[in-house]
Design a protein around this motif. Structure first.
Motif, mmCIF file in Angstrom:
data_model
loop_
_atom_site.group_PDB
_atom_site.id
_atom_site.type_symbol
_atom_site.label_atom_id
_atom_site.label_comp_id
_atom_site.label_asym_id
_atom_site.label_seq_id
_atom_site.Cartn_x
_atom_site.Cartn_y
_atom_site.Cartn_z
ATOM 1 N N TRP A 142 0.806 -1.218 0.000
ATOM 2 C CA TRP A 142 0.000 0.000 0.000
ATOM 3 C C TRP A 142 0.839 1.267 0.000
ATOM 4 O O TRP A 142 0.346 2.334 0.361
ATOM 5 C CB TRP A 142 -0.925 0.023 1.227
ATOM 6 N N PRO A 144 2.090 4.637 -0.679
ATOM 7 C CA PRO A 144 1.493 5.733 -1.463
ATOM 8 C C PRO A 144 2.440 6.233 -2.541
ATOM 9 O O PRO A 144 1.993 6.683 -3.601
ATOM 10 C CB PRO A 144 1.213 6.808 -0.409
ATOM 11 N N SER A 148 1.380 6.319 -6.420
ATOM 12 C CA SER A 148 1.415 7.590 -7.154
ATOM 13 C C SER A 148 2.296 7.498 -8.391
ATOM 14 O O SER A 148 1.914 7.949 -9.476
ATOM 15 C CB SER A 148 1.927 8.707 -6.242
ATOM 16 N N LEU A 414 -3.808 9.663 0.028
ATOM 17 C CA LEU A 414 -2.923 8.497 0.079
ATOM 18 C C LEU A 414 -1.880 8.644 1.180
ATOM 19 O O LEU A 414 -1.622 7.702 1.943
ATOM 20 C CB LEU A 414 -2.229 8.297 -1.269
#
Length: 515
Positions: A142, A144, A148, A414
């Protein structure tokens, strides 16, 4: 989260499925020029024979990754005609891609992340006869920054980091030959991981080849050399046959691009450039005839320029020597006392050195050490504190990559979600551990109070991040209008550079003290 999952595979599958849902929601988001790059490489490797891959110049997006990544693009292109024939046609259409076209390319990134999932599972299930906490898996899957960069900006870092983690898994398990061969495969897929090669060499030479008798050691050295040579031969031999190695080398190592990328990566050179500009400004105010070059760093340009006015010009060999000097304590440790349980930390430190002192470093390269460090973030309270700060700084430093207004809530959400996950997960894990320690030694509750993840220095630093963001999004426009457009980016790079320098020094101190 405090305890290791009894069966990590179903839990990891759930975490990966949740990440897939987020990735699907990100399909219609902003696409950078990297999307056009990989879109072209897909068509290039499908439509043209291999002998033309590194000589074709019909597009500005020339192929500049090693051959295995080109083969990977060719593999992804095989089903593409069944989705949209324009996916693999040259020249690439100028029209915006259809939704099917866009969805296909986005799904190739998500599909290739399966290698990352497999590597994380292997690392989690048996590391020195202990299981890594489930949270360590989630911190990777996960991330971020990874979401991205790969699933909005558009790249295939998850697949490549999956190869790196697979190599580290083999080495942790004592399967050095497999680890070396997989790392060679990674280098033939993306050459920027070359910065970790000295650590691999020192470790494998000492741990795999030495201390086993002369004959057996030489045999293992030959075996490792043969395995690595076979991988490189499979990748580069066709292009040696085509007589294209010089062209391929120039594509892989374009030293003419200059010291820094258009958006400065938050590393050591940010401070060097800024100091040069401050000195130039002061000397001009004192009456010295200081001429600022047209292609200044603050213009956000990429090119072969010499923007230094006062300080000595930095060359590629200078950055190489600095990287090796910064890496030397780790190399000494890997050679003198190779320990499988430290290999993730050593490789992460090596890639950090490359990020901090390398030539033309992209800000996205912070993924190369933040992702592996997530796996050891819960080894100790100090590791957790360090990773908490590093992951926030790394993610925030990537904010300028997603510059459109519609993506702003996404990148903020996020980061905030990930920070909350770390806070809750780390607190739960270390509070539970402290409670167990108190039962053993009958200590007071003061042990738990020490488990604070943010001291006043870190808290003040995070407040500075908030201030930088407010300035960039709100106050800069009201104060300067359209003037100094590069100033917010410069502030982000400088401020995040402070956090990155701290991370580098923290890792160095840990390696010197504990390994």
């Amino acid at each position: 989260m405090a305890a290791a999952a009894t069966s990590p595979a179903p839990a990891a599958a759930w975490a990966f499925a949740a990440a897939i849902c987020v990735k699907l929601l990100l399909v219609p988001t902003y696409r950078s020029t990297d999307f056009d790059v990989h879109r072209y490489w897909l068509a290039l490797t499908h439509a043209l024979p291999a002998r033309r891959w590194y000589t074709d110049e019909s597009s500005q997006w020339t192929l500049d990754y090693p051959p295995f990544f080109a083969y990977f693009s060719r593999l992804l292109a095989l089903p593409a005609p069944f989705v949209d024939a324009s996916l693999v046609s040259l020249p690439v259409p100028d029209a915006p891609p259809s939704f099917a076209y866009l969805l296909y390319l986005r799904l190739t990134v998500a599909f290739s992340d399966l290698l990352l999932l497999a590597s994380v599972l292997l690392l989690a299930t048996d590391a020195h006869r202990r299981r890594r906490p489930f949270l360590a898996l989630v911190l990777v899957l996960w991330s971020p920054s990874l979401l991205s960069v790969d699933h909005v900006h558009f790249q295939y870092n998850g697949f490549l980091i999956g190869l790196l983690l697979l190599s580290l898994h083999f080495i942790e398990q004592g399967r050095d030959l497999a680890g070396g061969v997989v790392f060679a495969t990674l280098l033939c897929s993306k050459h920027l991981f070359l910065v970790a090669a000295p650590v691999y060499f020192m470790y494998l030479f000492r741990h795999y080849c030495c201390g086993r008798g002369v004959v057996r050691g030489l045999g293992r050295l030959v075996l490792m050399g043969a395995g690595v040579a076979a991988v490189f031969s499979a990748a580069f031999a066709p292009f040696v046959y085509y007589g294209q190695m010089q062209q391929l080398f120039n594509r892989l190592f374009p030293f003419g691009r200059g010291l820094c990328h258009a958006y400065w990566a938050p590393n050591f050179w940010v401070f060097y450039i800024t100091l040069d500009k401050i000195l130039a400004f002061l000397l001009r105010r004192l009456g010295f005839n200081i001429q600022m070059p047209e292609a200044s760093f603050t213009g956000g340009l990429v090119g072969n320029s010499s923007p230094f006015v006062v300080l000595p010009k930095v060359t590629p060999i200078t950055t190489f020597l600095l990287v090796m000097l910064a890496m030397s304590p780790c190399l000494v440790k890997a050679l003198s006392k190779p320990q499988p349980r430290h290999i993730i930390r050593w490789v992460s430190y090596a890639t950090t050195c490359g990020f901090m002192f390398g030539w033309h470093v992209h800000e996205k390269a912070s993924l190369h050490f933040t992702i592996p460090l997530a796996l050891i973030a819960m080894d100790s309270l100090e590791d957790a504190k360090h990773y908490f700060l590093l992951s926030v700084v790394s993610c925030y430093s990537l904010f300028p990559l997603l510059f459109e207004n519609q993506e702003y809530p996404i990148k903020v959400l996020l980061l905030m979600t990930y920070a909350t996950l770390m806070w809750v997960g780390f607190s739960s894990h270390f509070t539970a551990n402290s409670a167990q320690e108190r039962k053993k030694v009958n200590e007071s509750s003061s042990v738990v109070k020490k488990n604070s993840f943010i001291g006043w220095i870190s808290f003040s630093y995070f407040l500075g991040l908030v201030a930088i963001e407010l300035w960039s999004q709100v106050f800069h426009h009201y104060v300067f209008g359209d003037r100094l457009p590069f100033l917010p980016l410069m502030m982000v790079s400088l401020y995040c550079g402070v956090g990155m320098m701290y991370s580098w020094m923290w890792q160095l101190a840990w390696i010197v003290k504990h390994t």
